[in-house]
Write a protein that holds these residues in place. Structure first.
Motif, PDB file in Angstrom:
ATOM      1  N   THR A  11       0.839  -1.192   0.000  1.00  0.00           N
ATOM      2  CA  THR A  11       0.000   0.000   0.000  1.00  0.00           C
ATOM      3  C   THR A  11       0.873   1.240   0.000  1.00  0.00           C
ATOM      4  OG1 THR A  11      -0.101   0.086   2.407  1.00  0.00           O
ATOM      5  CG2 THR A  11      -1.868  -1.112   1.290  1.00  0.00           C
ATOM      6  N   VAL A  12       0.307   2.302  -0.451  1.00  0.00           N
ATOM      7  CA  VAL A  12       0.966   3.615  -0.404  1.00  0.00           C
ATOM      8  C   VAL A  12      -0.022   4.547   0.273  1.00  0.00           C
ATOM      9  CG1 VAL A  12       1.913   5.513  -1.758  1.00  0.00           C
ATOM     10  CG2 VAL A  12       2.221   3.158  -2.540  1.00  0.00           C
ATOM     11  N   ASP A  13       0.423   5.245   1.283  1.00  0.00           N
ATOM     12  CA  ASP A  13      -0.461   6.159   1.996  1.00  0.00           C
ATOM     13  C   ASP A  13      -0.736   7.396   1.164  1.00  0.00           C
ATOM     14  OD1 ASP A  13      -0.598   4.544   4.283  1.00  0.00           O
ATOM     15  OD2 ASP A  13       1.273   5.393   5.058  1.00  0.00           O
ATOM     16  N   PRO A  14      -2.026   7.794   1.072  1.00  0.00           N
ATOM     17  CA  PRO A  14      -2.326   9.059   0.404  1.00  0.00           C
ATOM     18  C   PRO A  14      -1.533  10.192   1.048  1.00  0.00           C
ATOM     19  CG  PRO A  14      -4.335   7.811   0.754  1.00  0.00           C
ATOM     20  CD  PRO A  14      -3.232   7.096   1.499  1.00  0.00           C
ATOM     21  N   GLY A  15      -0.992  11.038   0.209  1.00  0.00           N
ATOM     22  CA  GLY A  15      -0.133  12.116   0.680  1.00  0.00           C
ATOM     23  C   GLY A  15       1.331  11.727   0.633  1.00  0.00           C
ATOM     24  N   GLY A  16       1.597  10.433   0.458  1.00  0.00           N
ATOM     25  CA  GLY A  16       2.974   9.957   0.370  1.00  0.00           C
ATOM     26  C   GLY A  16       3.503  10.081  -1.048  1.00  0.00           C
ATOM     27  N   ARG A  17       4.695   9.575  -1.229  1.00  0.00           N
ATOM     28  CA  ARG A  17       5.329   9.635  -2.547  1.00  0.00           C
ATOM     29  C   ARG A  17       5.718   8.233  -2.985  1.00  0.00           C
ATOM     30  NH1 ARG A  17       5.848  14.483  -4.387  1.00  0.00           N
ATOM     31  NH2 ARG A  17       7.308  13.952  -6.013  1.00  0.00           N
ATOM     32  N   PHE A  18       5.670   8.038  -4.245  1.00  0.00           N
ATOM     33  CA  PHE A  18       6.115   6.802  -4.873  1.00  0.00           C
ATOM     34  C   PHE A  18       7.049   7.214  -5.989  1.00  0.00           C
ATOM     35  CE2 PHE A  18       5.579   3.370  -8.008  1.00  0.00           C
ATOM     36  CZ  PHE A  18       5.980   2.301  -7.228  1.00  0.00           C
ATOM     37  N   GLY A  19       8.353   7.171  -5.712  1.00  0.00           N
ATOM     38  CA  GLY A  19       9.313   7.676  -6.680  1.00  0.00           C
ATOM     39  C   GLY A  19       9.097   9.157  -6.879  1.00  0.00           C
ATOM     40  N   ALA A  20       8.932   9.580  -8.117  1.00  0.00           N
ATOM     41  CA  ALA A  20       8.731  10.988  -8.441  1.00  0.00           C
ATOM     42  C   ALA A  20       7.264  11.407  -8.346  1.00  0.00           C
ATOM     43  CB  ALA A  20       9.236  11.268  -9.856  1.00  0.00           C
ATOM     44  N   TRP A  21       6.371  10.468  -8.054  1.00  0.00           N
ATOM     45  CA  TRP A  21       4.941  10.751  -8.057  1.00  0.00           C
ATOM     46  C   TRP A  21       4.402  10.960  -6.656  1.00  0.00           C
ATOM     47  CZ3 TRP A  21       7.281   6.941 -10.939  1.00  0.00           C
ATOM     48  CH2 TRP A  21       7.282   7.147 -12.306  1.00  0.00           C
ATOM     49  N   ALA A  22       3.478  11.908  -6.539  1.00  0.00           N
ATOM     50  CA  ALA A  22       2.781  12.136  -5.279  1.00  0.00           C
ATOM     51  C   ALA A  22       1.459  11.374  -5.314  1.00  0.00           C
ATOM     52  CB  ALA A  22       2.508  13.631  -5.087  1.00  0.00           C
ATOM     53  N   VAL A  23       1.168  10.672  -4.239  1.00  0.00           N
ATOM     54  CA  VAL A  23      -0.067   9.891  -4.155  1.00  0.00           C
ATOM     55  C   VAL A  23      -1.141  10.757  -3.517  1.00  0.00           C
ATOM     56  CG1 VAL A  23      -1.134   7.830  -3.186  1.00  0.00           C
ATOM     57  CG2 VAL A  23       1.252   7.753  -3.955  1.00  0.00           C
ATOM     58  N   GLU A  24      -2.233  10.981  -4.247  1.00  0.00           N
ATOM     59  CA  GLU A  24      -3.294  11.834  -3.725  1.00  0.00           C
ATOM     60  C   GLU A  24      -4.394  11.045  -3.027  1.00  0.00           C
ATOM     61  OE1 GLU A  24      -4.729  14.609  -6.590  1.00  0.00           O
ATOM     62  OE2 GLU A  24      -2.708  15.291  -7.092  1.00  0.00           O
ATOM     63  N   ASP A  25      -4.861   9.953  -3.644  1.00  0.00           N
ATOM     64  CA  ASP A  25      -5.970   9.221  -3.043  1.00  0.00           C
ATOM     65  C   ASP A  25      -6.123   7.866  -3.727  1.00  0.00           C
ATOM     66  OD1 ASP A  25      -8.068   8.708  -1.354  1.00  0.00           O
ATOM     67  OD2 ASP A  25      -9.383  10.263  -2.142  1.00  0.00           O
ATOM     68  N   VAL A  26      -6.869   6.975  -3.100  1.00  0.00           N
ATOM     69  CA  VAL A  26      -7.190   5.676  -3.686  1.00  0.00           C
ATOM     70  C   VAL A  26      -8.369   5.865  -4.627  1.00  0.00           C
ATOM     71  CG1 VAL A  26      -8.008   3.345  -3.211  1.00  0.00           C
ATOM     72  CG2 VAL A  26      -6.364   4.409  -1.680  1.00  0.00           C
ATOM     73  N   LEU A  27      -8.215   5.409  -5.884  1.00  0.00           N
ATOM     74  CA  LEU A  27      -9.312   5.479  -6.850  1.00  0.00           C
ATOM     75  C   LEU A  27     -10.167   4.227  -6.810  1.00  0.00           C
ATOM     76  CD1 LEU A  27      -7.435   6.966  -9.932  1.00  0.00           C
ATOM     77  CD2 LEU A  27      -8.965   8.152  -8.354  1.00  0.00           C
ATOM     78  N   GLY A  28      -9.529   3.099  -6.539  1.00  0.00           N
ATOM     79  CA  GLY A  28     -10.283   1.851  -6.498  1.00  0.00           C
ATOM     80  C   GLY A  28      -9.415   0.678  -6.088  1.00  0.00           C
ATOM     81  N   ARG A  29     -10.051  -0.431  -5.726  1.00  0.00           N
ATOM     82  CA  ARG A  29      -9.367  -1.662  -5.347  1.00  0.00           C
ATOM     83  C   ARG A  29      -9.984  -2.797  -6.134  1.00  0.00           C
ATOM     84  NH1 ARG A  29      -6.615  -0.729  -0.502  1.00  0.00           N
ATOM     85  NH2 ARG A  29      -7.321   1.152   0.565  1.00  0.00           N
ATOM     86  N   GLY A  30      -9.174  -3.783  -6.461  1.00  0.00           N
ATOM     87  CA  GLY A  30      -9.668  -4.935  -7.184  1.00  0.00           C
ATOM     88  C   GLY A  30      -8.767  -6.135  -6.981  1.00  0.00           C
ATOM     89  N   GLY A  31      -9.051  -7.184  -7.722  1.00  0.00           N
ATOM     90  CA  GLY A  31      -8.299  -8.415  -7.587  1.00  0.00           C
ATOM     91  C   GLY A  31      -6.834  -8.295  -7.948  1.00  0.00           C
ATOM     92  N   MET A  32      -6.487  -7.328  -8.767  1.00  0.00           N
ATOM     93  CA  MET A  32      -5.095  -7.170  -9.189  1.00  0.00           C
ATOM     94  C   MET A  32      -4.360  -6.094  -8.405  1.00  0.00           C
ATOM     95  SD  MET A  32      -4.627  -9.467 -11.474  1.00  0.00           S
ATOM     96  CE  MET A  32      -3.141  -8.967 -12.313  1.00  0.00           C
ATOM     97  N   GLY A  33      -5.041  -5.385  -7.516  1.00  0.00           N
ATOM     98  CA  GLY A  33      -4.333  -4.398  -6.719  1.00  0.00           C
ATOM     99  C   GLY A  33      -5.155  -3.155  -6.443  1.00  0.00           C
TER     100      GLY A  33
END
Length: 96
Positions: A71-93
């Motif tokens: 998981t990545v916490d909203p407001g966190g960073r993933f490499g050069a990208w800022a994570v704003e919010d979860v759009l959806g969840r499914g079987g693949m992630g």
């Protein structure tokens, strides 16, 4: 050459055989296809290939860190990208 119906029968039988203990699989397939040597041999080859494949499709927990993130916490960073919010969840992630 086997037709699609023959392969469907093999697929169903192999799935059922794989649910059995290793030492019961050949007997199960022999009972299922005993009168049809071509189908029995094809099913036995599929079983052998599955057994020989080991666990190559199973995750081993190793690899690049970017492929192991749960998981990545909203407001966190993933490499050069800022994570704003979860759009959806499914079987693949999870989609952020």
């Amino acid at each position: 050459m086997m037709d699609a119906d023959g392969w469907n029968k093999i697929d169903a039988a192999v799935d059922a055989a794989l649910a059995l203990p290793l030492d019961q699989r050949t007997m199960f397939l022999t009972q299922r296809f005993g009168g049809d040597a071509e189908t029995l041999n094809a099913a036995l080859k599929v079983i052998a290939a599955v057994e020989d494949s080991g666990d190559f499709l199973e995750p081993d927990g190793e690899g690049p860190p970017s492929l192991i993130i749960d998981t990545v916490d909203p407001g966190g960073r993933f490499g050069a990208w800022a994570v704003e919010d979860v759009l959806g969840r499914g079987g693949m992630g999870v989609v952020y």
